[in-house]
Design a protein around this motif. Structure first.
Motif, PDB file in Angstrom:
ATOM      1  N   CYS A  29     106.146  49.711 -73.364  1.00  0.00           N
ATOM      2  CA  CYS A  29     107.118  50.499 -72.536  1.00  0.00           C
ATOM      3  C   CYS A  29     106.458  51.586 -71.593  1.00  0.00           C
ATOM      4  O   CYS A  29     107.256  52.160 -70.673  1.00  0.00           O
ATOM      5  N   THR A  30     105.151  51.752 -71.951  1.00  0.00           N
ATOM      6  CA  THR A  30     104.538  52.734 -71.030  1.00  0.00           C
ATOM      7  C   THR A  30     103.547  52.167 -70.072  1.00  0.00           C
ATOM      8  O   THR A  30     102.649  52.969 -69.313  1.00  0.00           O
ATOM      9  N   ASN A  31     103.864  50.621 -69.553  1.00  0.00           N
ATOM     10  CA  ASN A  31     103.053  49.973 -68.998  1.00  0.00           C
ATOM     11  C   ASN A  31     103.165  50.585 -67.481  1.00  0.00           C
ATOM     12  O   ASN A  31     104.335  50.900 -66.969  1.00  0.00           O
ATOM     13  N   PRO A  32     102.137  51.157 -66.835  1.00  0.00           N
ATOM     14  CA  PRO A  32     102.232  51.779 -65.143  1.00  0.00           C
ATOM     15  C   PRO A  32     102.362  50.796 -64.345  1.00  0.00           C
ATOM     16  O   PRO A  32     101.577  50.263 -63.592  1.00  0.00           O
ATOM     17  N   GLY A  33     103.804  50.425 -63.971  1.00  0.00           N
ATOM     18  CA  GLY A  33     103.887  49.411 -63.177  1.00  0.00           C
ATOM     19  C   GLY A  33     103.866  49.803 -61.560  1.00  0.00           C
ATOM     20  O   GLY A  33     104.125  48.795 -60.654  1.00  0.00           O
ATOM     21  N   LEU A  34     103.934  51.048 -61.207  1.00  0.00           N
ATOM     22  CA  LEU A  34     104.088  51.605 -59.899  1.00  0.00           C
ATOM     23  C   LEU A  34     102.894  52.472 -59.508  1.00  0.00           C
ATOM     24  O   LEU A  34     102.745  53.539 -60.477  1.00  0.00           O
ATOM     25  N   ALA A  35     102.219  52.383 -58.374  1.00  0.00           N
ATOM     26  CA  ALA A  35     101.083  53.336 -58.095  1.00  0.00           C
ATOM     27  C   ALA A  35     101.606  53.608 -56.653  1.00  0.00           C
ATOM     28  O   ALA A  35     102.005  52.946 -55.725  1.00  0.00           O
ATOM     29  N   ILE A  36     101.784  55.015 -56.454  1.00  0.00           N
ATOM     30  CA  ILE A  36     102.110  55.441 -55.347  1.00  0.00           C
ATOM     31  C   ILE A  36     100.855  56.195 -54.721  1.00  0.00           C
ATOM     32  O   ILE A  36     100.158  57.124 -55.133  1.00  0.00           O
ATOM     33  N   SER A  89     112.580  49.810 -57.666  1.00  0.00           N
ATOM     34  CA  SER A  89     112.171  50.851 -58.858  1.00  0.00           C
ATOM     35  C   SER A  89     112.234  50.354 -60.179  1.00  0.00           C
ATOM     36  O   SER A  89     112.141  50.941 -61.311  1.00  0.00           O
ATOM     37  N   GLN A  90     113.028  49.044 -60.216  1.00  0.00           N
ATOM     38  CA  GLN A  90     113.448  48.731 -61.661  1.00  0.00           C
ATOM     39  C   GLN A  90     112.138  48.151 -62.440  1.00  0.00           C
ATOM     40  O   GLN A  90     111.220  47.345 -61.940  1.00  0.00           O
ATOM     41  N   GLU A  91     112.381  48.270 -63.714  1.00  0.00           N
ATOM     42  CA  GLU A  91     111.122  47.766 -64.494  1.00  0.00           C
ATOM     43  C   GLU A  91     111.021  45.999 -64.408  1.00  0.00           C
ATOM     44  O   GLU A  91     112.035  45.487 -64.653  1.00  0.00           O
ATOM     45  N   VAL A  92     109.854  45.593 -64.421  1.00  0.00           N
ATOM     46  CA  VAL A  92     109.636  44.269 -64.675  1.00  0.00           C
ATOM     47  C   VAL A  92     108.733  43.992 -66.012  1.00  0.00           C
ATOM     48  O   VAL A  92     107.488  44.688 -65.768  1.00  0.00           O
ATOM     49  N   PHE A  93     108.956  43.610 -66.870  1.00  0.00           N
ATOM     50  CA  PHE A  93     108.351  43.575 -67.975  1.00  0.00           C
ATOM     51  C   PHE A  93     107.106  42.837 -68.255  1.00  0.00           C
ATOM     52  O   PHE A  93     107.634  41.517 -68.406  1.00  0.00           O
ATOM     53  N   GLY A  94     106.193  43.090 -68.204  1.00  0.00           N
ATOM     54  CA  GLY A  94     104.836  42.062 -68.120  1.00  0.00           C
ATOM     55  C   GLY A  94     103.811  42.739 -67.066  1.00  0.00           C
ATOM     56  O   GLY A  94     104.033  43.983 -66.538  1.00  0.00           O
ATOM     57  N   PRO A  95     102.933  42.013 -66.950  1.00  0.00           N
ATOM     58  CA  PRO A  95     101.800  42.547 -66.076  1.00  0.00           C
ATOM     59  C   PRO A  95     102.003  42.605 -64.743  1.00  0.00           C
ATOM     60  O   PRO A  95     101.168  41.809 -63.747  1.00  0.00           O
TER      61      PRO A  95
END
Length: 504
Positions: A297-304, A384-390
């Motif tokens: 749930c804390t996977n950092p999926g977005l880098a700005i 901006s929505q979560e994609v659960f995975g790598p």
């Protein structure tokens, strides 16, 4: 030995309807499907247990938590074996998660023994005060009543049958009804056996804990709507959590729904840090992004980051590192399918470029990297929505002002991360007021995939990260979710709770 059944008030039982779990490895096993009938039995037993457990002393509840930890450890090898089979998670991960699970049980035991969580207060009577006297007023936190807990798919131990929600509710004095997750029903049953063994050893009321297998949504819906259930703890998808939240709100007596639902956990890479440590940050992000197939749930999926040569070098480094990461097994076929759908949406989105990715099928997941601009991200809220995975998305903003716009447009998050050096402090200071409003945890120069179980941790955040921004599902403050303040005015000492009688 597995029964494949439900534990209702100290008795194992199952109905005629069953489901088969096809594991990542090992034999197919059959389990009973939970129904409203089991919910009714468990809720009535929990209410009966509250008459004693809700008024037990802190030492008794601490002993229960400690004994549960001991019983889970005693079943450790069996839990690890079936957990690996059902989820595909590696042995080391399951062993580590078991350590976290028993550790938080024991931490809650020590916390309630200290008594600070009771928040006891006393305003002594002022009979001579003018124009009106003041009565004697005492306050203390009291347990809510029976609590429903939903097991999580991605943490078969730490966020499931004996996880943080169950541990904190029991610590507060609330009987618990757990709806197990269909991704790991055997693991859930073994942990339920451990809790029941602890209950029997301490001769507690059998209704203090019940475990209902999954199989369909009927039991879950019945559980959150049962009038004897007074609160719900949930970790799972935004869609499923929001549906249960709405059911809780629509009850004749609405109840609190403490749901942890999802987060993209944005990471802001500041210019000086990117210049000095771009390669190191790329390596760290890839490791965090792909850990456990990205199923955190804390996977950092977005880098700005701000568009620059250093930004391009960072993207190239991430691209190279991700290309070396192979396919990983996901927790369920459904999660794997949802991941593929999320990948497909990114591929079809305007202004988004794919840099890494290869097709995956069945329960396998390969990493994906996409790059877009700040302007495109701001135009398309679905990015901006979560994609659960790598899956990672890099947002290249034109300048710092656009970075501030992106920060302001974020939805609620579990975490926000700043990668910064000394030269970035002034810009980071401008970001901080926004990030504090967006997330339950703001961290610097690290990665959020790692939630320490301690007093100061907050694992929650504004919606849609969670449904209650004032709560945490990790750390000692988690107990407060299942308590309510009661004020006692002018009561004889003999009628006060024992923990309040000697408090001045």
């Amino acid at each position: 030995m597995l029964t494949g059944q439900h534990l209702i008030a100290g008795h194992w039982s199952g109905g005629s309807e069953t489901f088969d779990l096809i594991p990542a490895s090992g034999p197919v096993r059959t389990f009973s499907v939970g129904t409203p009938t089991e919910v009714e039995q468990a809720a009535r037993a929990a209410e009966a247990a509250f008459a004693s457990f809700g008024y037990s002393n802190r030492a008794q509840r601490a002993a229960f938590l400690d004994r549960i930890a001991d019983e889970i450890d005693a079943l450790g090898d069996a839990i690890t074996e079936i957990g690996c089979q059902e989820t595909g998670l590696p042995k080391a991960r399951l062993i580590g998660e078991r350590g976290r699970t028993v550790g938080q049980l024991r931490m809650f035991a020590r916390h309630i023994e200290a008594g600070d969580y009771l928040d006891r207060r006393h305003d002594a009577a002022l009979p001579e005060r003018q124009p009106m006297p003041r009565p004697d007023l005492r306050l203390m936190q009291r347990p809510l009543g029976p609590v429903a807990v939903f097991g999580a798919s991605n943490f078969p131990l730490a966020f499931s049958v004996a996880g943080g929600d169950t541990a904190s509710a029991l610590a507060a004095g609330c009987p618990v009804i757990v709806k197990g997750h269909s991704a790991h029903p055997g693991t859930g049953e073994l942990v339920a056996q451990a809790i029941d063994a602890a209950r029997r050893a301490l001769e507690l009321h059998p209704g203090v804990f019940s475990f209902i297998q999954s199989g369909n949504r009927d039991a879950g819906q019945a559980l959150v709507q049962h009038p004897l259930v007074k609160a719900v703890g949930f970790t799972g998808s935004l869609t499923g959590g929001r549906a249960l939240f709405d059911l809780c709100a629509q009850r004749p007596e609405p109840i609190p729904f403490f749901g942890e639902l999802g987060s993209v956990n944005p990471m802001f890479l500041m210019p000086t840090a990117l210049v000095r440590r771009g390669g190191e940050l790329a390596e760290g992000w890839v490791a965090s992004l792909t850990m456990g197939a990205g199923q955190f749930c804390t996977n950092p999926g977005l880098a700005i980051l701000i568009d620059s040569e250093e930004a391009d070098a960072f993207i190239e480094a991430v691209t190279g590192a991700l290309a070396e990461v192979g396919a990983q097994t996901m927790l369920t076929d459904g999660i794997a399918q949802a991941y593929r759908e999320g990948v497909g949406h990114m591929q079809d989105s305007a202004g988004v470029q794919q840099r890494v990715g290869s097709p995956c099928d069945n329960r396998d997941a390969t990493p994906y990297l996409f790059v877009t601009t700040g302007a495109a991200w701001l135009r398309d809220a679905t990015l901006s929505q979560e994609v659960f995975g790598p899956l990672g998305l890099v947002v290249k903003v034109a300048d710092f002002d656009e970075m501030l716009q992106v920060a302001a447009a974020l939805e609620g998050q579990l975490t926000c991360t700043l990668q910064l050096d000394a030269g970035d402090i002034n810009q980071a200071r401008q970001l901080m007021p926004m990030l504090e409003r967006k997330a339950g945890r703001v961290l610097a120069n690290g990665f959020p995939t790692g939630v320490e179980v301690c007093d100061a941790m907050v694992h929650g955040g504004p919606y849609p990260a969670s449904t209650n921004f004032g709560a945490t599902s990790v750390g000692s403050m988690a107990i407060r979710r299942f308590l309510r303040p009661v004020c006692y005015q002018n009561l004889p000492v003999e009628l006060l709770p024992a923990d309040l009688q000697l408090f001045e």
